[in-house]
Design a protein around this motif. Structure first.
Motif, short mmCIF file in Angstrom:
data_model
loop_
_atom_site.label_atom_id
_atom_site.label_comp_id
_atom_site.label_asym_id
_atom_site.label_seq_id
_atom_site.Cartn_x
_atom_site.Cartn_y
_atom_site.Cartn_z
N ASP A 227 47.91 3.66 51.79
CA ASP A 227 47.63 2.22 51.73
C ASP A 227 47.58 1.64 50.32
N HIS A 228 48.02 2.43 49.33
CA HIS A 228 48.13 1.92 47.94
C HIS A 228 46.79 1.63 47.26
N THR A 229 45.68 2.01 47.85
CA THR A 229 44.40 1.63 47.25
C THR A 229 43.92 2.64 46.23
N ASP A 230 43.15 2.14 45.24
CA ASP A 230 42.52 3.03 44.28
C ASP A 230 41.61 4.03 45.02
N ALA A 231 40.93 3.52 46.05
CA ALA A 231 39.97 4.38 46.78
C ALA A 231 40.67 5.58 47.42
N SER A 232 41.90 5.39 47.86
CA SER A 232 42.59 6.52 48.50
C SER A 232 42.90 7.61 47.47
N TYR A 233 43.23 7.19 46.23
CA TYR A 233 43.48 8.19 45.18
C TYR A 233 42.17 8.88 44.75
N GLN A 234 41.10 8.07 44.73
CA GLN A 234 39.78 8.64 44.43
C GLN A 234 39.42 9.70 45.47
N PHE B 277 41.46 11.54 47.14
CA PHE B 277 42.25 12.75 46.87
C PHE B 277 41.62 13.54 45.73
N ALA B 278 41.28 12.83 44.65
CA ALA B 278 40.71 13.50 43.47
C ALA B 278 39.42 14.23 43.83
N GLU B 279 38.58 13.57 44.63
CA GLU B 279 37.33 14.21 45.04
C GLU B 279 37.59 15.36 46.01
N GLY B 280 38.59 15.18 46.84
CA GLY B 280 38.89 16.19 47.86
C GLY B 280 39.34 17.52 47.29
N ILE B 281 40.09 17.47 46.18
CA ILE B 281 40.59 18.74 45.65
C ILE B 281 39.65 19.37 44.61
N LEU B 282 38.59 18.63 44.26
CA LEU B 282 37.63 19.18 43.28
C LEU B 282 37.20 20.62 43.60
N PRO B 283 36.86 20.91 44.87
CA PRO B 283 36.38 22.27 45.18
C PRO B 283 37.40 23.37 44.87
N LEU B 284 38.67 23.00 44.77
CA LEU B 284 39.70 24.03 44.53
C LEU B 284 39.71 24.49 43.07
N GLN B 285 39.12 23.69 42.19
CA GLN B 285 38.86 24.10 40.81
C GLN B 285 40.06 24.62 40.04
N LYS B 286 41.22 24.06 40.36
CA LYS B 286 42.43 24.44 39.62
C LYS B 286 43.17 23.18 39.22
N PRO B 287 43.95 23.24 38.14
CA PRO B 287 44.69 22.06 37.76
C PRO B 287 45.64 21.63 38.86
N CYS B 288 45.79 20.32 38.99
CA CYS B 288 46.68 19.76 40.02
C CYS B 288 47.73 18.89 39.34
N TYR B 289 48.97 19.17 39.63
CA TYR B 289 50.10 18.38 39.10
C TYR B 289 50.57 17.46 40.21
N TRP B 290 50.82 16.19 39.89
CA TRP B 290 51.26 15.26 40.94
C TRP B 290 52.50 14.51 40.53
N LEU B 291 53.21 14.06 41.54
CA LEU B 291 54.33 13.15 41.32
C LEU B 291 54.33 12.18 42.49
N PRO B 292 54.98 11.00 42.34
CA PRO B 292 54.90 9.98 43.38
C PRO B 292 55.89 10.16 44.52
N THR C 141 46.05 5.23 36.91
CA THR C 141 44.72 4.88 36.40
C THR C 141 43.63 5.70 37.06
N VAL C 142 43.79 6.02 38.33
CA VAL C 142 42.71 6.71 39.04
C VAL C 142 42.82 8.23 38.94
N LEU C 143 44.03 8.73 39.10
CA LEU C 143 44.16 10.19 39.24
C LEU C 143 43.91 11.02 37.98
N PRO C 144 44.38 10.60 36.82
CA PRO C 144 44.23 11.54 35.70
C PRO C 144 42.77 11.93 35.49
N SER C 145 42.56 13.22 35.35
CA SER C 145 41.21 13.73 35.12
C SER C 145 41.39 15.07 34.44
#
Ligand SMILES: [Fe+2]
Length: 273
Positions: A66-73, A75-90, A101-105
């Protein structure tokens, strides 16, 4: 960031692919009756219970529906437990301004190119054409591919992009393919170091060999599309993910893993997506 090889298995790089999460701002947002946040979380839980010692996560597009910042947030919170770097592309469903703006961490990185251990490299391509479901690589993206393949001729290469560069055999999905696949393959053929091309988008497990390279697609973490169906059709397979083990000699092992059968069944009466 440089991904270093696993110390227990010398010179083997282990990667995990999670794709097409299609997350929403709403926690209970659903796609074809599957709550995408629930199925995504179930996949992350299952990955954690597995003993696959991956060094990085590859998120190959359609993170958001749905293009929202919250949806990317989410995702970011969801993969935190995996504790490994995540590479993304659109993917075609993604909204790049929000991703950027939301994903880089510390965990989630956007790069076009990464060296993997001593023997491999990966090249991450952006095949999104804003506002349409099909894909296309810009001259800049084709140039990036060509340049990196030439710059590291001795390195085996994993190419990542959202869209499928080889038809899957389903007319409704193949109309949304990579439209400039011919130019893409011309670049690949100019070199000898592409071993595998990894995509999302088609929500199914596919592994074909074309011009000496493996073309691999992976199940979504939500709904699955039925292989070899000319009309829109859902598959009853459960959400899944992919494991990859890249060996120093250029060979690799890969497998799809899925949640337990029968989980997150979509609405089979849907006639479109
Ligand atoms: Fe897609």
């Amino acid at each position: 960031m440089k991904v270093t090889s696993n110390t227990t298995v010398k010179d083997t790089i282990k990667l995990l692919q999670i794709t097409d999460t299609h997350l929403f701002e709403a926690e209970d947002g659903s796609l074809l009756s599957v709550c995408t946040n629930e199925s995504f979380k179930a996949v992350v839980d299952a990955v954690q219970q597995d003993n696959f010692a991956f060094e990085a996560i590859l998120a190959t597009g359609d993170i958001s529906q749905d293009h929202t910042d919250a949806s990317y947030q989410r995702f970011a919170e969801g993969i935190l437990p995996l504790q490994k770097p995540c590479y993304w592309l659109p993917g075609n469903h993604d909204y790049k301004p929000s991703m950027s703006t939301v994903l880089p961490s510390e965990q989630i990185v956007q790069v076009e190119h990464e060296l993997l251990g001593d023997s491999w490299q990966m090249i991450l391509l952006d095949s999104q054409v804003e506002g349409v479901p099909h894909g296309r690589l810009s001259p800049q993206q084709l140039e990036l591919l060509d340049t990196k393949l030439a710059e590291y001729p001795e390195r085996h290469t994993l190419v990542l992009l959202h869209h499928h560069s080889l038809l899957v055999g389903s007319a409704w999905l193949d109309q949304h393919t990579l439209k400039d696949a011919d130019q893409f393959w011309q670049v690949v053929e100019r070199h000898t170091n592409v071993r595998a091309i990894l995509c999302g988008h088609v929500h199914q497990d596919m592994h074909k060999v074309h011009k000496g390279a493996s073309v691999i697609a992976t199940p979504s973490t939500c709904v699955q599309f039925k292989p070899n169906s000319d009309d829109f059709a859902l598959d009853s397979c459960s959400p899944g993910w992919r494991e990859l083990e890249l060996h120093a000699d250029g060979s690799f092992d890969t497998r799809v893993k899925r949640l337990e059968e029968g989980l997150f069944s979509p609405n089979f009466d849907s006639n479109g997506y």
